[in-house]
Design an enzyme around this catalytic site. Structure first.
Site, PDB file in Angstrom:
ATOM      1  N   LYS A  35      10.571  25.197  21.879  1.00 11.84           N
ATOM      2  CA  LYS A  35      10.254  24.260  22.960  1.00 11.84           C
ATOM      3  C   LYS A  35       9.289  24.915  23.958  1.00 11.84           C
ATOM      4  CE  LYS A  35      14.462  21.705  22.173  1.00 11.84           C
ATOM      5  NZ  LYS A  35      15.887  21.495  22.435  1.00 11.84           N
ATOM      6  N   GLN A  76      20.303  22.662  26.658  1.00  9.84           N
ATOM      7  CA  GLN A  76      20.472  22.804  25.211  1.00  9.84           C
ATOM      8  C   GLN A  76      21.954  22.692  24.832  1.00  9.84           C
ATOM      9  OE1 GLN A  76      17.913  22.981  23.053  1.00  9.84           O
ATOM     10  NE2 GLN A  76      19.255  23.105  21.300  1.00  9.84           N
ATOM     11  N   ASP A  91      15.885  14.177  27.159  1.00 10.88           N
ATOM     12  CA  ASP A  91      16.661  14.080  25.920  1.00 10.88           C
ATOM     13  C   ASP A  91      17.169  12.653  25.701  1.00 10.88           C
ATOM     14  OD1 ASP A  91      17.031  16.453  24.409  1.00 10.88           O
ATOM     15  OD2 ASP A  91      18.317  17.303  25.975  1.00 10.88           O
TER      16      ASP A  91
HETATM   17  N1  GUN Z   1      20.897  20.551  20.295  1.00 10.29           N
HETATM   18  C1  GUN Z   1      20.456  20.111  19.091  1.00 10.29           C
HETATM   19  N2  GUN Z   1      19.485  19.184  19.251  1.00 10.29           N
HETATM   20  C2  GUN Z   1      19.314  19.038  20.583  1.00 10.29           C
HETATM   21  C3  GUN Z   1      18.450  18.220  21.365  1.00 10.29           C
HETATM   22  O1  GUN Z   1      17.636  17.421  20.876  1.00 10.29           O
HETATM   23  N3  GUN Z   1      18.577  18.352  22.716  1.00 10.29           N
HETATM   24  C4  GUN Z   1      19.477  19.210  23.288  1.00 10.29           C
HETATM   25  N4  GUN Z   1      19.539  19.259  24.624  1.00 10.29           N
HETATM   26  N5  GUN Z   1      20.296  19.969  22.585  1.00 10.29           N
HETATM   27  C5  GUN Z   1      20.211  19.885  21.238  1.00 10.29           C
END
Ligand code: GUN
Length: 270
Positions: free
Chosen positions: A39, A83, A106
Site C-alpha cells: 500500500k 489493517q 476501506d
Molecule cells: N485485511 C485484508 N484485506 C484487508 C483490506 O482490504 N483492508 C483492511 N483494512 N484490512 C484487510
C-alpha cells in the site's frame, strides 16, 4: 487504474492539494506487513502522501481509538485504513466505527456498508471493487449470470455478492455450513473464492468455461503462497482465471488508491 489516479493527482497538486493516506498496523502479522508495504509503495507511485502507524501488538483499545480520532482530525490525511485482522484483545468493530465515514477508504464503516446496500455510495470495499473492475476490463458480462461467492466475510464475501447483484447477477453465497457446495459451485458462470483455505476449489467444483476469481492469499503444504483455487488443475476448465499472487491483490491496492483520491476530492470539494 494507478496511471489514471497518478494523472489526476498531478492535476490536484497544481491546486496545492495532495491526497493523503494513513495506514495503521497493529502487531507483526507477516501477511499484514506485506499488504501494508504494498500500500505504501502504491501511494509513492501515484504521488500520494502516506503515513504509516506501526503499533506494538499489546496496544490497548483506548490507544488505538485515540490514534483514529487524531487521524480523523488531521487535514492532510484523507483516508484512514486500519489493517485487519487486529490482535484478538482489540474490538475491531468499535475501531472501524470510530473512523470518520468520509475517510473510510476501506468502506467498512456501517454508514458506508449501508450506502452500498442501497446502491448509493461514495466508496466500495477495495477487493470486491477490484474484482468488478477486472470483470469490466475483460468485458465479462455479469447480468443474468450464475454468480457463486464462496465465503461470507464483511471484507469480501458479503460486499462481493452485493456488487455482483448490482450488476444483475443471480448470486448465491456459499459458506462453511452449505450442504451441497460442489453442486452449487459447479453451476457458476462466475465463481469467486474467498474462503481462506489453500486450494479449496478443485476441478470438479468448476463448470467448463467458468470465470474463476481467486481472492485467497494462503500458504500450501510447502509454505508457498497460493490461493483458494487449485490453479494448476482448474485453469484448463476456465475461460478466465486469476492467479495468486498477481491477480486480485494488485486490484485491491489500485482500488484503495482510487478511493483515497475520491476521499480527497470529497473532503476538498474538488
Ligand atoms: N485485511 C485484508 N484485506 C484487508 C483490506 O482490504 N483492508 C483492511 N483494512 N484490512 C484487510
Amino acid at each position: 487504474m494507478k496511471a489514471q489516479v497518478a494523472g489526476e493527482t498531478d492535476e490536484l497538486k497544481k491546486q496545492g492539494i495532495t491526497p493523503g493516506l494513513a495506514v495503521v498496523i497493529v502487531g507483526d502479522d507477516p501477511a499484514s506487513r506485506v499488504y501494508v508495504n504494498n500500500k505504501k509503495k502504491a501511494c509513492e507511485l501515484v504521488g500520494f502522501k502516506s503515513e504509516e502507524y506501526a503499533l506494538p501488538a499489546e496496544t490497548s483499545q483506548e490507544e488505538l481509538l485515540e490514534l483514529v480520532k487524531k487521524l480523523n482530525e488531521k487535514k492532510d490525511i484523507n483516508g484512514i485504513l486500519v489493517q485487519l485482522p487486529l490482535p484478538k484483545h482489540l474490538d475491531e468493530k468499535e475501531i472501524i466505527e470510530a473512523i470518520d465515514p468520509i475517510k473510510d477508504v476501506d468502506a467498512f464503516h456501517a454508514v458506508n456498508v449501508g450506502k452500498i446496500m442501497i446502491g448509493d455510495y461514495d466508496f466500495l470495499p477495495c477487493t470486491p471493487a477490484g474484482v468488478m473492475e477486472m470483470l469490466a476490463y475483460y468485458d465479462i458480462p455479469v447480468s443474468g449470470k450464475n454468480c457463486v461467492v464462496i465465503g461470507r466475510s464483511n471484507i469480501v464475501g458479503k460486499p462481493m455478492a452485493m456488487l455482483l447483484l448490482h450488476k444483475n447477477g443471480t448470486v448465491t453465497i456459499c459458506h462453511s455450513k452449505t450442504q451441497n457446495l460442489k453442486e452449487i459451485s459447479a453451476q457458476a458462470d462466475i465463481l469467486v473464492a474467498a474462503v481462506g483455505i489453500p486450494k479449496f476449489v478443485t476441478a470438479d467444483m468448476v463448470k467448463d468455461g467458468a470465470v474463476v476469481i481467486d481472492v485467497g492469499m494462503d500458504r500450501d503444504e510447502n509454505g508457498k503462497l497460493c490461493g483458494d483455487v487449485d490453479f494448476e488443475n482448474v485453469k484448463d476448465k476456465t475461460s478466465y482465471i486469476t492467479p495468486v499472487p498477481g491477480g486480485v491483490g494488485p486490484m485491491t491496492i489500485a482500488t484503495l488508491m482510487k478511493n483515497t483520491l475520491k476521499a480527497c476530492r470529497l473532503q476538498n470539494n474538488c
